[in-house]
Every structure is written in structure tokens, then in C-alpha cells.
Design a protein around this motif. Structure first.
Motif, PDB file in Angstrom:
ATOM      1  N   ASN A   1       0.871  -1.164   0.000  1.00  0.00           N
ATOM      2  CA  ASN A   1       0.000   0.000   0.000  1.00  0.00           C
ATOM      3  C   ASN A   1       0.906   1.212   0.000  1.00  0.00           C
ATOM      4  O   ASN A   1       1.974   1.189   0.611  1.00  0.00           O
ATOM      5  CB  ASN A   1      -0.881   0.063   1.251  1.00  0.00           C
ATOM      6  CG  ASN A   1      -2.091  -0.834   1.151  1.00  0.00           C
ATOM      7  OD1 ASN A   1      -2.341  -1.452   0.119  1.00  0.00           O
ATOM      8  ND2 ASN A   1      -2.841  -0.922   2.218  1.00  0.00           N
ATOM      9  N   GLY A   2       0.478   2.245  -0.638  1.00  0.00           N
ATOM     10  CA  GLY A   2       1.307   3.434  -0.658  1.00  0.00           C
ATOM     11  C   GLY A   2       0.478   4.651  -1.003  1.00  0.00           C
ATOM     12  O   GLY A   2      -0.688   4.542  -1.356  1.00  0.00           O
TER      13      GLY A   2
ATOM     14  N   THR B   1      -8.530  19.391   6.755  1.00  0.00           N
ATOM     15  CA  THR B   1      -8.749  18.503   7.896  1.00  0.00           C
ATOM     16  C   THR B   1      -7.725  18.784   8.987  1.00  0.00           C
ATOM     17  O   THR B   1      -6.566  19.059   8.688  1.00  0.00           O
ATOM     18  CB  THR B   1      -8.602  17.032   7.432  1.00  0.00           C
ATOM     19  OG1 THR B   1      -9.662  16.734   6.539  1.00  0.00           O
ATOM     20  CG2 THR B   1      -8.607  16.068   8.578  1.00  0.00           C
ATOM     21  N   ASP B   2      -8.157  18.700  10.235  1.00  0.00           N
ATOM     22  CA  ASP B   2      -7.218  18.843  11.347  1.00  0.00           C
ATOM     23  C   ASP B   2      -6.695  17.479  11.806  1.00  0.00           C
ATOM     24  O   ASP B   2      -5.507  17.327  12.074  1.00  0.00           O
ATOM     25  CB  ASP B   2      -7.884  19.561  12.519  1.00  0.00           C
ATOM     26  CG  ASP B   2      -8.268  20.981  12.157  1.00  0.00           C
ATOM     27  OD1 ASP B   2      -7.413  21.719  11.622  1.00  0.00           O
ATOM     28  OD2 ASP B   2      -9.434  21.356  12.387  1.00  0.00           O
ATOM     29  N   ILE B   3      -7.592  16.508  11.924  1.00  0.00           N
ATOM     30  CA  ILE B   3      -7.229  15.154  12.394  1.00  0.00           C
ATOM     31  C   ILE B   3      -7.973  14.133  11.552  1.00  0.00           C
ATOM     32  O   ILE B   3      -9.190  14.235  11.369  1.00  0.00           O
ATOM     33  CB  ILE B   3      -7.578  14.964  13.885  1.00  0.00           C
ATOM     34  CG1 ILE B   3      -6.793  15.949  14.740  1.00  0.00           C
ATOM     35  CG2 ILE B   3      -7.293  13.527  14.326  1.00  0.00           C
ATOM     36  CD1 ILE B   3      -7.174  15.938  16.212  1.00  0.00           C
ATOM     37  N   PHE B   4      -7.244  13.141  11.064  1.00  0.00           N
ATOM     38  CA  PHE B   4      -7.844  12.070  10.278  1.00  0.00           C
ATOM     39  C   PHE B   4      -8.097  10.882  11.207  1.00  0.00           C
ATOM     40  O   PHE B   4      -7.196  10.451  11.919  1.00  0.00           O
ATOM     41  CB  PHE B   4      -6.908  11.651   9.141  1.00  0.00           C
ATOM     42  CG  PHE B   4      -7.550  10.733   8.156  1.00  0.00           C
ATOM     43  CD1 PHE B   4      -8.248  11.236   7.077  1.00  0.00           C
ATOM     44  CD2 PHE B   4      -7.462   9.360   8.312  1.00  0.00           C
ATOM     45  CE1 PHE B   4      -8.853  10.388   6.156  1.00  0.00           C
ATOM     46  CE2 PHE B   4      -8.066   8.511   7.402  1.00  0.00           C
ATOM     47  CZ  PHE B   4      -8.759   9.018   6.325  1.00  0.00           C
TER      48      PHE B   4
ATOM     49  N   LEU C   1      -2.897   6.494   4.956  1.00  0.00           N
ATOM     50  CA  LEU C   1      -1.625   6.774   4.288  1.00  0.00           C
ATOM     51  C   LEU C   1      -1.693   8.105   3.541  1.00  0.00           C
ATOM     52  O   LEU C   1      -0.750   8.899   3.582  1.00  0.00           O
ATOM     53  CB  LEU C   1      -1.269   5.633   3.330  1.00  0.00           C
ATOM     54  CG  LEU C   1      -1.088   4.259   3.966  1.00  0.00           C
ATOM     55  CD1 LEU C   1      -0.793   3.211   2.894  1.00  0.00           C
ATOM     56  CD2 LEU C   1      -0.007   4.277   5.025  1.00  0.00           C
ATOM     57  N   ASP C   2      -2.817   8.350   2.865  1.00  0.00           N
ATOM     58  CA  ASP C   2      -2.993   9.629   2.171  1.00  0.00           C
ATOM     59  C   ASP C   2      -2.958  10.793   3.155  1.00  0.00           C
ATOM     60  O   ASP C   2      -2.299  11.806   2.907  1.00  0.00           O
ATOM     61  CB  ASP C   2      -4.320   9.658   1.412  1.00  0.00           C
ATOM     62  CG  ASP C   2      -4.304   8.829   0.142  1.00  0.00           C
ATOM     63  OD1 ASP C   2      -3.208   8.632  -0.430  1.00  0.00           O
ATOM     64  OD2 ASP C   2      -5.382   8.392  -0.279  1.00  0.00           O
ATOM     65  N   ALA C   3      -3.675  10.651   4.272  1.00  0.00           N
ATOM     66  CA  ALA C   3      -3.712  11.727   5.273  1.00  0.00           C
ATOM     67  C   ALA C   3      -2.328  11.977   5.859  1.00  0.00           C
ATOM     68  O   ALA C   3      -1.908  13.135   6.000  1.00  0.00           O
ATOM     69  CB  ALA C   3      -4.713  11.386   6.374  1.00  0.00           C
ATOM     70  N   ALA C   4      -1.617  10.912   6.179  1.00  0.00           N
ATOM     71  CA  ALA C   4      -0.261  11.066   6.733  1.00  0.00           C
ATOM     72  C   ALA C   4       0.663  11.716   5.706  1.00  0.00           C
ATOM     73  O   ALA C   4       1.503  12.543   6.056  1.00  0.00           O
ATOM     74  CB  ALA C   4       0.279   9.706   7.171  1.00  0.00           C
ATOM     75  N   ALA C   5       0.497  11.353   4.433  1.00  0.00           N
ATOM     76  CA  ALA C   5       1.312  11.963   3.379  1.00  0.00           C
ATOM     77  C   ALA C   5       1.047  13.459   3.268  1.00  0.00           C
ATOM     78  O   ALA C   5       1.902  14.208   2.812  1.00  0.00           O
ATOM     79  CB  ALA C   5       1.030  11.280   2.041  1.00  0.00           C
ATOM     80  N   HIS C   6      -0.126  13.896   3.707  1.00  0.00           N
ATOM     81  CA  HIS C   6      -0.471  15.323   3.706  1.00  0.00           C
ATOM     82  C   HIS C   6      -0.157  15.980   5.054  1.00  0.00           C
ATOM     83  O   HIS C   6      -0.585  17.100   5.315  1.00  0.00           O
ATOM     84  CB  HIS C   6      -1.946  15.525   3.349  1.00  0.00           C
ATOM     85  CG  HIS C   6      -2.198  15.398   1.891  1.00  0.00           C
ATOM     86  ND1 HIS C   6      -2.307  14.189   1.247  1.00  0.00           N
ATOM     87  CD2 HIS C   6      -2.331  16.344   0.932  1.00  0.00           C
ATOM     88  CE1 HIS C   6      -2.505  14.390  -0.038  1.00  0.00           C
ATOM     89  NE2 HIS C   6      -2.527  15.684  -0.255  1.00  0.00           N
ATOM     90  N   GLY C   7       0.552  15.258   5.906  1.00  0.00           N
ATOM     91  CA  GLY C   7       0.987  15.834   7.175  1.00  0.00           C
ATOM     92  C   GLY C   7      -0.090  15.925   8.230  1.00  0.00           C
ATOM     93  O   GLY C   7       0.043  16.697   9.184  1.00  0.00           O
ATOM     94  N   LYS C   8      -1.150  15.155   8.089  1.00  0.00           N
ATOM     95  CA  LYS C   8      -2.240  15.201   9.064  1.00  0.00           C
ATOM     96  C   LYS C   8      -2.016  14.173  10.164  1.00  0.00           C
ATOM     97  O   LYS C   8      -1.652  13.027   9.897  1.00  0.00           O
ATOM     98  CB  LYS C   8      -3.589  14.918   8.384  1.00  0.00           C
ATOM     99  CG  LYS C   8      -3.936  15.951   7.350  1.00  0.00           C
ATOM    100  CD  LYS C   8      -3.970  17.340   7.962  1.00  0.00           C
ATOM    101  CE  LYS C   8      -4.027  18.431   6.941  1.00  0.00           C
ATOM    102  NZ  LYS C   8      -4.108  19.745   7.551  1.00  0.00           N
ATOM    103  N   PRO C   9      -2.248  14.560  11.414  1.00  0.00           N
ATOM    104  CA  PRO C   9      -2.149  13.580  12.489  1.00  0.00           C
ATOM    105  C   PRO C   9      -3.282  12.564  12.368  1.00  0.00           C
ATOM    106  O   PRO C   9      -4.382  12.896  11.926  1.00  0.00           O
ATOM    107  CB  PRO C   9      -2.277  14.405  13.769  1.00  0.00           C
ATOM    108  CG  PRO C   9      -2.915  15.675  13.350  1.00  0.00           C
ATOM    109  CD  PRO C   9      -2.596  15.892  11.904  1.00  0.00           C
TER     110      PRO C   9
END
Length: 159
Positions: A14-15, A108-111, A125-133
Motif C-alpha cells: 500500500n502506498g 482537515t485537522d485530524i484524520f 496513508l494519504d492523510a499522513a502523506a499530507h501531514g495530518k495527524p
């Protein structure tokens, strides 16, 4: 026989594409949680997410939850939101792709991902790639990574 290639390769289960990020602070008057994925209530634990958000909202009287996606349980999800009287705080939005997905994640603030069983969910993974906690349950398969990299929070209870 094994396939022999002249070029080195790797298999990535997954990526997510890493965007060219420019961090920003939105200054929202209230916190914005989001979930992005398939609307499968039992599998994705969306009943747990709605109930948890209801508790949060009762305690704080602020916040929004954006559910981005689609699936067989959309009608059931709407009924669950109505059951907790959260129609004004929980918004169901259609699936997002490419630039629209990036924009939704930026806002978004938190995913949040409350799956009862999963293996590295792509939305996280998408949210983390966008720097979301991330706020995840252990069943997402992401708990060790979130904890190791201090990338958000892992609930102390299983879904």
C-alpha cells in the motif's frame, strides 16, 4: 521459474503519493475531523466513529466530522447520524480524487480511522502523506508506526 529483471524493483503493498506540501495553519474556530474511505459500517467501525464523535460533541460543543466516500451503508450511516442528532455537525461528502482529495485533506485537522479489521488503510496513508495527524484504533495495522513516529494517537482499546 522466477521472473528475472535487469532493473531492480520493489513491491509496495500500500502506498500514497507524497505531495509537495506547504504546511499551513487554518485558524478554524473549531476542530475538523475526517474519515475518507468506503462506507462499510461494520468493517470500518463507522458506528464507533459516530458514537465517539457524539460523546466528543456533548463534552465540548464544538467540532465537525467529515465523512468522505461512498458505499452500501450510506443510508444506514445517515440514520445513525440522525439517531445522535448530529446532522448539523457530521457531513457526508462524495468521494474525492486527486486535487479534490488533496484539498479535503488540507482542510482537515485530524484524520480518524476506527476500523474493526484492516491492513494499512489507504485513507490513513494519504492523510499522513499530507501531514495530518492520525487517530486510529490498533486494528488499522498502523499503531506501531503512528506511535514510533509520533504521527498522532492510538486508542488504548480495541474497536
Amino acid at each position: 521459474r522466477w521472473l528475472r529483471l535487469k532493473t531492480p524493483y520493489a513491491i509496495v503493498p500500500n502506498g500514497a503519493f507524497l505531495p509537495d506540501l506547504t504546511p499551513s495553519l487554518h485558524g478554524h474556530a473549531t476542530i475538523r475531523f475526517s474519515y475518507m474511505g468506503r462506507f462499510a459500517i461494520d468493517h470500518k467501525g463507522l458506528d464507533l466513529l459516530i458514537r465517539s464523535f457524539a460523546v466528543f460533541y456533548q463534552a465540548t460543543r464544538h467540532g465537525y466530522l467529515f465523512l468522505i466516500g461512498d458505499g452500501a451503508d450510506t443510508s444506514r450511516l445517515r440514520r445513525l447520524i440522525a439517531h445522535y442528532h448530529l446532522q448539523h455537525r457530521v457531513k457526508i461528502m462524495p468521494p474525492r480524487f486527486r486535487d479534490d482529495k488533496a484539498k479535503a485533506l488540507t482542510e482537515t485537522d485530524i484524520f480518524v480511522h476506527t476500523s474493526r479489521w484492516d491492513v494499512l488503510p489507504t485513507g490513513c496513508l494519504d492523510a499522513a502523506a499530507h501531514g495530518k495527524p492520525l487517530l486510529v484504533v490498533p486494528q488499522t495495522g498502523l499503531a506501531p508506526y503512528v506511535q514510533k513516529h509520533r504521527a498522532g494517537w492510538v486508542t488504548n482499546q480495541a474497536a
